[in-house]
Design a protein around this motif. Structure first.
Motif, PDB file in Angstrom:
ATOM      1  N   ILE A  49       0.991  -1.488   0.117  1.00  0.00           N
ATOM      2  CA  ILE A  49       0.226   0.192  -0.140  1.00  0.00           C
ATOM      3  C   ILE A  49       0.741   1.253   0.014  1.00  0.00           C
ATOM      4  N   HIS A  50       1.889   1.304   0.678  1.00  0.00           N
ATOM      5  CA  HIS A  50       2.606   2.436   0.859  1.00  0.00           C
ATOM      6  C   HIS A  50       3.336   2.634  -0.803  1.00  0.00           C
ATOM      7  N   ILE A  51       3.768   1.488  -1.370  1.00  0.00           N
ATOM      8  CA  ILE A  51       4.421   1.575  -2.723  1.00  0.00           C
ATOM      9  C   ILE A  51       3.344   2.257  -3.571  1.00  0.00           C
ATOM     10  N   TYR A  52       2.144   1.740  -3.640  1.00  0.00           N
ATOM     11  CA  TYR A  52       1.060   2.106  -4.345  1.00  0.00           C
ATOM     12  C   TYR A  52       0.949   3.881  -4.127  1.00  0.00           C
ATOM     13  N   SER A  53       0.961   3.967  -2.888  1.00  0.00           N
ATOM     14  CA  SER A  53       0.624   5.413  -2.550  1.00  0.00           C
ATOM     15  C   SER A  53       1.642   6.430  -3.066  1.00  0.00           C
ATOM     16  N   VAL A  54       2.974   5.976  -3.447  1.00  0.00           N
ATOM     17  CA  VAL A  54       3.788   6.942  -4.006  1.00  0.00           C
ATOM     18  C   VAL A  54       3.286   7.523  -5.593  1.00  0.00           C
ATOM     19  N   GLY A  55       2.521   6.546  -6.098  1.00  0.00           N
ATOM     20  CA  GLY A  55       1.966   7.035  -7.490  1.00  0.00           C
ATOM     21  C   GLY A  55       0.797   7.709  -7.131  1.00  0.00           C
ATOM     22  N   TYR A  56      -0.058   7.228  -6.264  1.00  0.00           N
ATOM     23  CA  TYR A  56      -1.602   7.750  -6.212  1.00  0.00           C
ATOM     24  C   TYR A  56      -1.577   9.121  -5.779  1.00  0.00           C
TER      25      TYR A  56
ATOM     26  N   ALA B  44       1.055  11.312  -5.713  1.00  0.00           N
ATOM     27  CA  ALA B  44       2.211  12.010  -6.206  1.00  0.00           C
ATOM     28  C   ALA B  44       2.067  13.421  -6.354  1.00  0.00           C
ATOM     29  N   ARG B  45       0.719  13.858  -6.705  1.00  0.00           N
ATOM     30  CA  ARG B  45       0.715  15.328  -6.894  1.00  0.00           C
ATOM     31  C   ARG B  45      -0.428  16.181  -5.797  1.00  0.00           C
ATOM     32  N   ASP B  46      -0.365  15.387  -4.713  1.00  0.00           N
ATOM     33  CA  ASP B  46      -0.719  16.005  -3.490  1.00  0.00           C
ATOM     34  C   ASP B  46      -0.075  16.768  -2.684  1.00  0.00           C
ATOM     35  N   ARG B  47      -0.525  17.972  -2.221  1.00  0.00           N
ATOM     36  CA  ARG B  47       0.552  18.982  -1.577  1.00  0.00           C
ATOM     37  C   ARG B  47       0.799  18.461  -0.168  1.00  0.00           C
ATOM     38  N   GLY B  48      -0.164  17.631   0.531  1.00  0.00           N
ATOM     39  CA  GLY B  48       0.475  16.902   1.910  1.00  0.00           C
ATOM     40  C   GLY B  48       1.057  15.755   1.795  1.00  0.00           C
ATOM     41  N   TYR B  49       1.776  15.614   0.568  1.00  0.00           N
ATOM     42  CA  TYR B  49       2.642  14.287   0.453  1.00  0.00           C
ATOM     43  C   TYR B  49       3.449  13.751   1.737  1.00  0.00           C
TER      44      TYR B  49
END
Length: 665
Positions: free
Chosen positions: A108-115, A117-122
């Motif tokens: 899930i962490h790996i998937y989140s890197v892409g999902y 990616a454009r969020d300001r609260g990364y």
């Protein structure tokens, strides 16, 4: 080795939470977060391997004294020394849970890197995600209920932070608050359960509680009360009747959060707790029956709401509530290993389904309404097959992970004589097959119904998102073979591994009966898939629309989630607000009235006292002063300072004295 499992995510929290938001690049943030969970997973694997080769089935390690020893008076009047250590317990149950939490969590962490990616609260997102993993690991490894409670409250906090991650949206902020407050209701019961065990046994240590029960130190009634109070906490964390309402609203959070909550962390906490406290629940008996019944009712009840949901993530949310119900059925009929087995397989296929749903949403530029999808099978060549694998697994199609774990639970329910629970579980299985393939057919089959703008930007997700999906799809296909039953030529290695932690079921089935039950449940699942195909592919949903039109009242009842949210709002929320207003009125009019009245009386008394002081006391003092001044003014006239006046006074005095002397003598 197992002590390091929660340490790495904690380091990730500290680095990204304190430094990452301001100083780290997105690559550095993701490297820290993913690396932390990766190291934790490696430590989990290493600990698991060491446990396999060890002669000790349980290892308990105390790190420091958290609460020093003090005497407590337990039932019967005897004094017991209570000291609480910060300690971890590692056994086969903890090994399975740490592998699931860190393994699925890593994907899930790996998937989140892409999902994300454009969020300001990364950086904030990954700090929260690591914190969620850390809290769940503390819960799993806690050797006593006090340490477990740290993780228990920690996952509740993290659910609030992550569900309301996009806090500028009112719906997300409200959903986060709803999750937090609903869980506090259950946690109140959990605390009372811990307190009752302290009062009865003078300990919170899991091993000592089991020993006390074995030694006859706990009455059955007290055990039942404590178990039910703890289970109230489980219904909150694991979203069971009556505290399930927060979970569908949790879909307001980012999709990876939904996957983590529903598959690997929070909702499995209650299941794990009951399995961990299996000695208490088995001793009670009554509490186990309650667990099984609540699980069965929840499994069917939540499935009915999955029929009519149009939001792709909400269908999966109600599916989670239903599937957790199956886990509680397994626990409630005494098949603890079967319940944990379903927890593991569910983690595989439910995280897969949520992440695949996120891939669909990502492809459609944020669209979640299945009525605006359709025809995506060819457009999403990677997402479609993995989504299908997850759907087949949760539907219980023979050969996939969900089939083995669900079938083991249903067989245990039947063998233990819980026939009503078995019927409800079987009905829930057919309903699950129907609504999950309703989702599949509405999303991937038929004509394209997406909005033109979404259709224009339609694209498959990047590799960093699809790779974890493929790994999870593989696990959803083969993961069930760890518990391949004896009747199919397997050894049920999973149940054998957990035996030292959870015991074994006391209700074996004949091979022929087990095969018949297996075929029956498989037939029900396949019938559900066929019904969904007929309704939503061959008939393009027309039968469902006709039924909805014909039974408007029933459709409205189910689509509005049986109005439970409205009832809770009127009774609990508005009731609490009304109580608050009444308390405010009582405080303002009664409490403040008494205080203000006392002040008024004091002021009046002070005014009277002041008048008396001025008129009488000061009057007397001032009167003496005025008399003194008057006399002084008269006497002052005799003190002129002139010598001739004094000489005259002396002469007059002498005359008077001489006259008196002559008169007398």
């Amino acid at each position: 080795m197992f002590a390091w499992i929660p340490v790495f995510p904690l380091v990730g929290v500290l680095l990204n939470g304190l430094l990452g938001i301001k100083y780290f690049s997105k690559r550095a943030v993701s490297t820290v977060a993913v690396g932390a969970v990766g190291l934790s997973f490696a430590a989990s694997v290493a600990s698991f391997v060491r446990l396999l080769g060890s002669t000790e089935p349980v290892v308990v390690k105390a790190y420091f004294t958290w609460i020093p020893a003090s005497l407590v008076r337990v039932f019967g009047g005897r004094l017991q020394s209570l000291a609480i250590d910060f300690s971890f317990r590692y056994d086969s149950l903890a090994a399975v849970m740490t592998l699931v939490v860190t393994g699925v969590g890593l994907l899930i962490h790996i998937y989140s890197v892409g999902y994300m990616a454009r969020d300001r609260g990364y950086a904030r997102f990954f700090a929260y995600l690591n914190l969620f993993t850390f809290a769940m690991l503390i819960l799993v490894l806690g050797a006593n209920l006090a340490v477990m409670f740290i993780g228990w409250e920690g996952v509740g906090l993290c659910s609030y932070l992550l569900i309301g991650f996009w806090f500028s949206k009112d719906t997300a902020a409200n959903a986060g608050k709803k999750a937090f407050i609903t869980n506090r209701v259950g946690d109140f019961g959990f605390i009372l359960g811990i307190g009752l065990l302290v009062s009865a046994l003078g300990t919170v240590d899991i091993g000592e509680i089991a020993a006390g029960i074995g030694g006859g130190l706990l009455g059955r009634g007290t055990a039942t009360a404590a178990a039910l109070l703890l289970f109230l906490g489980a219904t909150g964390k694991s979203a069971q009747i009556p505290l399930y309402t927060w979970l569908p609203d949790a879909m307001e959070g980012p999709t990876p959060v939904s996957a983590l909550i529903h598959a690997a962390t929070m909702v499995t906490a209650g299941v794990y707790m009951v399995a961990r406290m299996h000695v208490l629940y088995s001793f009670s008996g009554t509490a186990l029956d309650v667990v099984a019944l609540v699980g069965a009712l929840t499994a069917v009840y939540a499935a009915t709401m999955g029929f009519v949901q149009n939001d792709i993530k909400r269908v999966l949310a109600y599916s989670t509530i239903s599937q957790i119900g199956y886990m509680f059925i397994g626990l409630g009929v005494g098949a603890y290993s079967a319940g944990i087995f379903h927890l593991m397989t569910h983690a595989f296929f439910k995280s897969l389904l949520f992440l695949a749903a996120g891939s669909v949403i990502h492809a459609l530029s944020g669209e979640q309404d299945m009525r605006k999808m359709g025809g995506l099978k060819a457009r999403l060549p990677v997402t479609y097959p993995v989504f299908m694998a997850g759907a087949l697994a949760i539907a219980g199609v023979p050969g996939l992970a969900g089939f083995f774990s669900k079938d083991e639970i249903l067989a245990a329910a039947f063998a233990s004589g819980h026939y009503a629970v078995w019927v409800l579980g079987l009905a829930g299985a057919g309903m699950t097959s129907f609504y999950i393939f309703r989702l599949i057919f509405l999303t991937f089959y038929g004509r394209e119904r997406a909005e033109p703008e979404a259709r224009h930007h339609l694209h498959e997700s990047p590799r960093i998102m699809t790779a974890p999906l493929q790994v999870l799809a593989l696990l959803a296909i083969v993961g069930g073979y760890a518990g391949l039953p004896h009747v199919l030529g397997g050894r049920n290695w999973f149940a054998a591994f957990l035996r030292s932690s959870t015991g074994i079921s006391d209700h074996p089935l004949a091979a022929s009966a087990e095969i018949m039950l297996m075929l029956f449940s498989a037939g029900v699942s396949l019938a559900g898939i066929w019904a969904a195909y007929v309704v939503y592919v061959k008939k393009e949903g027309l039968p469902a629309e006709r039924l909805a039109a014909r039974f408007k009242a029933v459709y409205r009842l189910v689509s509005r989630k049986y109005f439970i949210d409205e009832i809770y709002d009127r009774v609990a929320v508005r009731g609490t607000l009304a109580l608050g207003r009444l308390s405010a009125w009582f405080d303002a009019r009664i409490i403040d009235g008494l205080v203000d009245g006392s002040g008024w009386l004091v002021r009046k008394f002070s005014s009277a006292s002041m008048a008396f002081d001025e008129a009488v006391v000061d009057g007397a003092v001032n009167g003496i002063g005025r008399a003194h001044r008057a006399v002084s003014r008269g006497l002052r006239r005799l003190q002129t300072g002139y010598v001739y006046n004094y000489a005259l006074a002396i002469v007059i005095g002498l005359v008077i004295l001489v006259s008196l002397a002559v008169t007398i003598f």
